[in-house]
Motif scaffolding. Structure first.
Motif, PDB file in Angstrom:
ATOM      1  N   SER A 151      -6.472  -6.627   5.585  1.00  0.00           N
ATOM      2  CA  SER A 151      -5.034  -6.378   5.529  1.00  0.00           C
ATOM      3  C   SER A 151      -4.609  -5.823   6.887  1.00  0.00           C
ATOM      4  N   THR A 185      -0.494 -12.336   1.362  1.00  0.00           N
ATOM      5  CA  THR A 185      -1.690 -11.604   0.985  1.00  0.00           C
ATOM      6  C   THR A 185      -1.772 -11.481  -0.518  1.00  0.00           C
ATOM      7  N   PRO A 230      -4.097  -9.068  -2.462  1.00  0.00           N
ATOM      8  CA  PRO A 230      -5.180  -8.065  -2.439  1.00  0.00           C
ATOM      9  C   PRO A 230      -6.053  -8.214  -3.678  1.00  0.00           C
ATOM     10  N   SER A 288      -5.978 -13.012   2.538  1.00  0.00           N
ATOM     11  CA  SER A 288      -4.824 -12.727   3.385  1.00  0.00           C
ATOM     12  C   SER A 288      -4.724 -13.835   4.421  1.00  0.00           C
ATOM     13  N   ASP A 319       4.028  -8.426   2.137  1.00  0.00           N
ATOM     14  CA  ASP A 319       2.747  -7.758   1.860  1.00  0.00           C
ATOM     15  C   ASP A 319       2.714  -7.106   0.498  1.00  0.00           C
TER      16      ASP A 319
END
Length: 416
Positions: A102, A161, A163, A167, A373
């Motif tokens: 990230s 991205t 998570p 990404s 994000d």
């Protein structure tokens, strides 16, 4: 009152623990779907698809993809010369980091840099660690630069991205792996190898040669010679003689026999040295491409100085090299490679048609990650979430009931 407050606190803590320990399923990532809404990245997305690198990414769950926008891609020599598909694929693989990063992760990289493995390194074709990249951070500007052995690229911005699975960042230059020259034009003529004749001339491969001819897959294999190449593992005649009758190989329908033959072929050229030093032992086959990511894979490793190939059911060893000239390698193997998809504990029934594959799992618009994000989740197959949650809810109710009963009984005994 004190008793009720105590029980309420216990219930709250119990539910918090339950919610944090529930398993979350992870599904394959459709990388081209993630990039489809970005026209400025269309050329790189097309390279991912046409070089089959997108298929290489499907079974992985933790990667960072460095995408070159169309403007920068056109300024490079990647699209300007007649590069072979296998070389193009390896250049694209150099843009896949086998680790999730990230923006905060990048900012923690020391100025001295961090060495990170790429998908190209995982092919086993890169000497030593020259298929890896070194990531550095400028302590003044916080600029993140990716260094390959032949080139550098600076990260421009975050695209998407999920998570902590994937990404996607844009970079301002093409990363060129070791030994590649993008300015050189490649005009390698097709090899035009007759695989059946090569097997017959190699002796002790007559059964395999006749099966290739009867199944019609020989032409399919030879069509791959002009691309990334192929590597064939061909059982000896003795291997077919030793084949257990309980496996019902001869009872398979023609199409499934063809899939077994495809299961013996890798869609890349691997000379013996590359196979012996391969980094990722689990390799997809031509049957994988036909039946879906994660299926019909071979586990290739070096054991006691010899090359071992395992299917999950049988283990074979490479007996000799029959033919090796880029882009085709043919190796003799001691055992017929039987896929567990047909011959495992719950094999597909040979006299009934296979059920249609479920639809591809893709990102729904509601769950699609934003460019800012924000966290997102991949959508689940229909019904899976409901069944999983109903099972968890039943277990939760029973557990809470038993927990509250024990607490009530304890308080009752204490008060009395």
């Amino acid at each position: 009152m004190a008793t009720s407050i105590f029980i309420s606190h216990f219930t709250l803590v119990y539910f918090l623990l339950l919610s944090t320990t529930s398993p979350i399923p992870i599904f394959a990532i459709n990388i081209t779907h993630l990039l489809s809404s970005y026209p400025q990245l269309s050329e790189f997305t097309n390279l991912l698809s046409t070089t089959a690198v997108a298929a290489d990414l499907a079974p992985r769950s933790s990667v960072t993809l460095l995408v070159v926008p169309n403007t920068f891609l056109h300024n490079s020599d990647l699209l300007n010369n007649n590069h072979s598909p296998d070389n193009l694929a390896d250049v694209i693989r150099c843009h896949v980091l086998l680790e999730y990063f990230s923006w905060p992760d990048f900012k923690l990289i020391p100025p001295t840099g961090k060495l990170v493995t790429t998908l190209f390194q995982a092919t086993g074709r890169a000497p030593n660690n020259l298929g890896s990249v070194n990531i550095t951070r400028d302590p003044t500007s916080n600029a993140i630069t990716i260094h390959s052995s032949n080139s550098n690229a600076t990260i421009i911005s975050l695209v998407k991205t999920l998570p902590y699975n994937i990404s996607i960042f844009t970079v301002d230059s093409v990363l060129v792996p070791y030994g590649f020259n993008l300015m050189a034009s490649e005009t390698r003529p097709p090899l035009g190898l007759n695989i059946t004749k090569t097997l017959i001339d190699g002796h002790n491969f007559n059964v395999a040669a006749s099966m290739l001819t009867a199944s019609g897959v020989e032409e399919e294999f030879e069509n791959y010679e002009g691309g990334a190449g192929i590597t064939l593992f061909v059982p000896t005649d003795q291997a077919f003689t030793d084949l257990s009758s309980s496996m019902m190989f001869q009872s398979l329908p023609a199409e499934k026999k063809a899939d077994v033959l495809r299961f013996h072929v890798l869609h890349s050229y691997y000379p013996l040295g590359s196979l012996q030093s391969i980094v990722n032992p689990v390799q997809p086959t031509l049957a994988t491409e036909k039946n879906g990511a994660g299926s019909f894979t071979l586990n290739i490793s070096r054991v006691n100085g010899s090359l071992s190939i395992q299917t999950g059911l049988v283990k074979a060893s490479v007996t000799r090299t029959v033919f090796d000239q880029n882009p085709v390698a043919i190796f003799g193997v001691s055992t017929v490679l039987l896929p567990k998809e047909f011959f495992g504990d719950k094999p597909i029934e040979v006299n009934k048609p296979r059920l249609a594959n479920p639809p591809d799992i893709s990102l729904s618009p509601v769950n699609s990650p934003d460019i800012d994000d924000s966290a997102s989740h991949l959508s689940s197959p229909p019904g899976l979430e409901d069944k999983t949650m109903s099972s968890v809810n039943r277990e939760s109710v029973v557990s809470v009931f038993l927990g509250l009963w024990c607490i009530g009984f304890y308080l009752l005994v204490t008060i009395n």
